[in-house]
Design a protein around this motif. Structure first.
Motif, short mmCIF file in Angstrom:
data_model
loop_
_atom_site.label_atom_id
_atom_site.label_comp_id
_atom_site.label_asym_id
_atom_site.label_seq_id
_atom_site.Cartn_x
_atom_site.Cartn_y
_atom_site.Cartn_z
N GLY A 429 17.56 9.30 23.41
CA GLY A 429 17.99 9.87 22.05
C GLY A 429 19.48 10.52 22.17
O GLY A 429 20.15 10.92 21.32
N SER A 468 11.38 8.46 23.09
CA SER A 468 12.25 9.43 23.35
C SER A 468 11.47 10.57 24.04
O SER A 468 10.20 10.78 23.81
CB SER A 468 12.98 9.97 22.13
N ASP A 470 12.05 13.68 23.21
CA ASP A 470 12.05 14.43 22.12
C ASP A 470 11.28 13.96 21.08
O ASP A 470 11.55 12.76 20.49
CB ASP A 470 13.42 14.73 21.73
N LYS A 473 12.86 12.73 17.90
CA LYS A 473 13.47 11.65 17.86
C LYS A 473 12.51 10.44 17.71
O LYS A 473 13.15 9.47 17.23
CB LYS A 473 14.56 11.67 18.96
N ILE A 479 14.66 5.70 16.42
CA ILE A 479 16.44 6.07 16.65
C ILE A 479 17.03 5.12 16.28
O ILE A 479 18.17 5.19 15.71
CB ILE A 479 16.31 6.25 18.16
N LEU A 483 19.46 7.07 13.66
CA LEU A 483 20.82 7.34 14.40
C LEU A 483 21.88 6.24 14.57
O LEU A 483 22.92 6.51 14.61
CB LEU A 483 20.55 8.03 15.84
N GLU A 610 24.17 16.37 17.55
CA GLU A 610 23.32 16.40 18.65
C GLU A 610 24.45 16.75 19.95
O GLU A 610 25.53 16.32 20.01
CB GLU A 610 22.97 14.88 19.10
#
Length: 728
Positions: A429, A468, A470, A473, A479, A483, A610
């Motif tokens: 991520g 990820s 995280d 994410k 993602i 993103l 981010e």
């Protein structure tokens, strides 16, 4: 001479160029600068061009370090520097020219174009990366490169064969990449490791084709001391450490160029001091470069390499395809299982891009493979698009020419998606994997637009395996959707920018857009949009309709196929870039201007992006104005915006004082009114505290003390930290 020294700096940044508009947009994590290229240029690349040499606290000389050290810059980074740091760019070119005049060989080395890990690239991709790098180098430095830096010094025999085919004479490797040394004829072999290898001499690698390649190995302990052991904290210590290693042969050290100023503040000053001491020491030390040394000191031994190997992964090149344990990102407990599916998904797309190009391009070009290699001339600005098409293409009309250029664009961004930085750090991520996936998105988009099959389902099926660390994410598909896809530029996005800027024309290196025939009435507006994508020559036209609003919906734009809402659908990169454009001429301290800008642009205030810890420089200028409008109750802010402002004021105490001064002045004025607007005052104080603004209440407290006989003022006294004796 007591010894010769070569200091090499490898300068590289990820391919930050937006694949659609071909401009460098905002990256919030680089704040207070617009993007990481700008931040690192100001912290490192520019200081290296004007490095201060100090004596007794005074500047006694300004040194262009590029004149005295060996260096390489990634072509994509130099593209940014040429546009946005032209003075530094000129000093880089000047440094190479002056070193060439002094030594007969320039300090600059080429670098593989997209910083791809060459042992993981196909043979044809190796040839393209090297060819484009040479073409870019020749366009900038006006000479042919003698050596080439391999990304991460990642090497194997096919990579060296590719360098040799292209006429490159040498490269630089880490000492642990040597497995054995041998006589030139290879008959006598001696095993070595990084502690026993003589790094003061060049070596020849004998290749199966009959060609050969010269390899220099940098001094490992000295280079590690610069990169990881704070050696640049003191210029004299740096100099003494260098000369302690200098003797017979060449003492060379190689690190990231960013060590000098970005990784270590004022590192360029330590380098400037060492350069001066090496030039003037009575014992005599020669500052040279690899090509100049090689001219008079050809290899007397050959070397056998560990294959594949690199300078930053002890497992070969596993760092760029598996969870080998090598990482750098500050989370030692995180896993990198995502690396393998990320590479597999991009390899999957690359296969179909290559296949589509071969089938579609073969009848369009005299030699489709040669045309792809020569396209680097267009990217470098050595050949204009029209002459390239005339030279490379079979006779065709406008549509066929657009198709030729689109196919080359598809290849370009597919290649860019293999930049090594995507795998280097610790999570899928991060900004680096998102950048390469954005390049892949652009390539996939052009693949579809030129009649290729839709391979996105298979691509995403593989990418979904990447996870990820995280949880917020998610996996690779999340993602991609959250993103990556929002970064796509299309005509509606461009129309949104034109409307926000109040302009009829938008021109970037990669796109030109016109918004004309706008008509407004009580129901909204209509307009016509014309877009030309510069790299491909493709033109698009749209008839637009929409409405104007405020707050969370400044514009709603519809072209009959989709609806685009500003700012809801506007990517953070674009939002940051637009506010940068709007506020770039702002002068600090103009309170009224702050409020005027905030009144129009408050919708652009958004949560930190981010990795962001401080606001972007110019966009940050409107935050005090937005805060003041919020405190007065003139605008409504979301919880996310209020959190953003709290972080802003925590990082920028001068802004607290600025807004606090406005607040205390306003409260002081309201205290004189009869009847006292107590609710308004208390609401303002509460809103100020909600965003972290707590001013110095001295003037207000004085006014309250003077008017303490007014019963209604006492509640205000408590709110500003006063207790008036005798009053409850």
């Amino acid at each position: 001479m007591s010894g010769y020294v070569c200091i090499h700096g490898h300068c590289y940044q990820p391919p930050r160029l937006d694949p659609w508009v071909e401009e460098f947009l905002a990256e919030p994590s680089a704040a207070p600068y617009l993007n990481w290229n700008e931040r690192i240029a100001k912290e490192c690349y520019s200081p290296l061009a004007w490095a201060r040499r100090m004596e007794q606290g005074k500047v006694v000389e300004i040194i262009n370090c590029y004149e005295w050290i060996s260096f390489n810059f990634g072509p994509t980074l130099l593209t940014w520097m040429e546009r946005h740091a032209p003075q530094t760019y000129a000093r880089i070119l000047q440094g190479d020219a002056r070193s060439q005049a002094r030594l007969g060989h320039g300090n600059a080395l080429a670098q593989v174009y997209h910083h791809a890990i060459m042992p993981l690239s196909t043979d044809s991709d190796k040839d393209i990366e090297i060819a484009w790098a040479i073409q870019d180098f020749e366009a900038r430095f006006q000479r042919r490169p003698e050596g080439m830096w391999l990304a991460e010094t990642a090497v194997d025999t096919p990579t060296l064969e590719a360098l040799a085919r292209a006429g490159i004479g040498f490269t630089i490797l880490a000492p642990h990449q040597a497995k054995a040394v041998a006589t030139l004829d290879g008959k006598h072999v001696f095993g070595v490791d990084e502690t026993t290898l003589d790094t003061s001499a060049p070596y020849r690698v004998n290749l199966p084709s009959g060609n050969s390649m010269v390899v220099f190995f940098y001094n490992g302990p000295l280079s590690r001391a610069v990169a990881f052991e704070q050696l640049l904290a003191d210029g004299e210590s740096f100099f003494r450490r260098i000369v302690s290693q200098a003797g017979a042969g060449l003492c060379s050290l190689a690190t990231d160029g960013e060590s000098y100023g970005h990784h270590f503040t004022f590192g360029e000053m330590a380098l400037a001091y060492a350069i001066h001491r090496l030039r003037t020491d009575p014992k005599g030390y020669g500052l040279t470069n690899y090509a100049a040394w090689l001219e008079n000191h050809p290899p007397s031994q050959s070397v056998i390499l560990h294959e594949p190997s690199s300078w930053s992964c002890i497992h070969g090149v596993e760092r760029w395809k598996s969870d080998c344990g090598c990482t750098d990102g500050g989370h030692p407990q995180w896993k990198q299982h995502w690396r393998q599916p990320l590479r597999r998904s991009l390899n999957y797309l690359r296969y179909y891009v290559e296949d589509h190009y071969r089938r579609k391009a073969r009848p369009l070009f005299h030699d489709h493979a040669a045309a792809l290699k020569d396209y680097g001339l267009v990217l470098a600005g050595k050949q204009d698009r029209a002459s390239f098409l005339e030279e490379q293409c079979t006779p065709r009309g406008r549509e066929q020419e657009e198709l030729c250029l689109s196919l080359l664009t598809m290849q370009r961004w597919s290649l860019a998606s293999f930049a090594s930085c995507a795998w280097f750090f610790d999570d899928l991520g991060r900004i680096e994997p998102v950048i390469v996936l954005t390049c892949a998105l652009r390539s996939l988009e052009v693949l579809l637009a030129t009649g290729g099959r839709d391979v996105s389902p298979g691509f995403l099926e593989i990418l979904e395996e990447a996870q990820s660390n995280d949880p917020s994410k998610g996996d690779g598909v999340a993602i991609w959707k959250n993103l990556v896809v929002p970064r796509r530029m299309d005509p509606l996005h461009l129309a949104g920018m034109l409307l926000v800027l109040g302009s009829k024309r938008l021109e970037w290196p990669g796109v030109e857009a016109f918004l004309v025939n706008r008509r407004d009435d009580q129901n909204g507006f209509t307009a016509s949009l014309s877009v030309t994508w510069q790299r491909t020559g493709t033109r698009q036209k749209r008839s637009l309709g929409g409405t104007c609003g405020t707050g969370e919906q400044v514009f709603s734009i519809d072209d009959g196929q989709a609806t685009y809402v500003v700012p809801r659908d506007m990517h953070a990169q674009v939002r940051g870039y637009l506010t940068w454009q709007r506020t770039s001429e702002f002068e600090a301290g103009e309170r009224q201007r702050l409020v005027e800008m905030a009144d129009q642009w408050s919708w652009l205030v958004q949560p930190f992006g981010e990795g962001q810890t401080s606001p972007l420089g110019h966009p940050g200028a409107i935050v005090p104005g937005v805060a003041w409008l919020w405190i007065r109750g003139d605008v409504v802010c979301s919880d996310a915006q209020k959190q953003w402002m709290r972080r802003f004021f925590a990082e920028n105490m001068h802004a607290v004082a600025q807004v606090g001064s406005l607040l205390t002045s306003q409260v002081r004025t309201l205290l004189d009114k009869t009847p006292l607007p107590g609710t308004i005052i208390l609401d303002m104080i509460e809103r100020a505290r909600a965003i972290g603004v707590e001013p110095y209440w001295w003037n207000v407290q004085n006014a309250i003390w003077t008017g303490r006989d007014r019963q209604e003022i006492l509640v205000i006294a408590k709110a500003v930290g006063m207790v008036i004796e005798g009053e409850s």
